[in-house]
Design an enzyme around this catalytic site. Sequence first.
Site, short mmCIF file in Angstrom:
data_model
loop_
_atom_site.label_atom_id
_atom_site.label_comp_id
_atom_site.label_asym_id
_atom_site.label_seq_id
_atom_site.Cartn_x
_atom_site.Cartn_y
_atom_site.Cartn_z
N ASP A 1 0.86 -1.18 0.00
CA ASP A 1 0.00 0.00 0.00
C ASP A 1 0.90 1.23 0.00
OD1 ASP A 1 -1.77 -2.13 0.65
OD2 ASP A 1 -3.13 -0.72 1.64
N LYS B 1 -6.73 3.74 -3.48
CA LYS B 1 -7.11 3.78 -2.07
C LYS B 1 -7.19 5.23 -1.63
CE LYS B 1 -5.09 2.39 2.41
NZ LYS B 1 -3.98 1.64 3.05
N LYS C 1 -10.40 0.84 -2.73
CA LYS C 1 -10.28 0.62 -1.29
C LYS C 1 -10.53 1.91 -0.51
CE LYS C 1 -6.99 -0.77 2.31
NZ LYS C 1 -5.64 -1.30 2.60
#
Length: 228
Positions: A95, A159, A188
């Site tokens: 991430d 995200k 996300k």
Amino acid sequence: MKPYTVAEVAATIDHAVLKPNFTAADVEKHAAMCKARGVKSMCVRPCDVVLAAKCLAGSDVLVSVVVGFPHGHHRPEVKALEGELAIRDGARELDMVMNIGRFLGGDFDAVRADVAAVVAVARPQGVLVKVIQESGYLSLEQVAQACRISEEAGADFVKTSTGFGPGSATPEIIEVMIKTVGGRLGVKPSGGIRDWATAVGYLAQGATRLGVGSTEAVLDGGAASGTY
């Protein structure tokens, strides 16, 4: 809205274990919870990947790790090395925080190259890359542009937030992400998901993962306190 089971929601959660004051004992405690609740992954700091992988060995819970966290201003070479080392330590998903300052300054080529550098070390290992926009700094038009850049650079997910920046995920942001890259990239929401209704609301919109720090409260139908 379709009814979701606790197990279905758990299987979409990347449980965040990222607070700066967490100790090794905290990592071990959270890993035990992740295994017991059947979450998708436990997202940890780079220094915790080895321990997390050890704690989660033999389970279905993946180890994910943050890269360039929390501000995204590391050089691309540093982010790539951070990702490479994390993969070596046992991470299966990265991430990464995009370079927010470069993006806001309009240097989209630099942002694209930054993401691509991490993708280049992850893809040969079958490791997914999620790009954290820190959407609280962005307009909705900029959210869409950041999604397009992430896709062009080869990322697997977009995200919203680190959980440590301004704002949090919102339905409006998720709608833009899904309209821009949904069906090709995962989406996300992360930051501010502290109760069941918020979690299933994002899933109903089409989100494919949830970044959650208060997993037990969410899955048990309560509401967590705090900001993450």
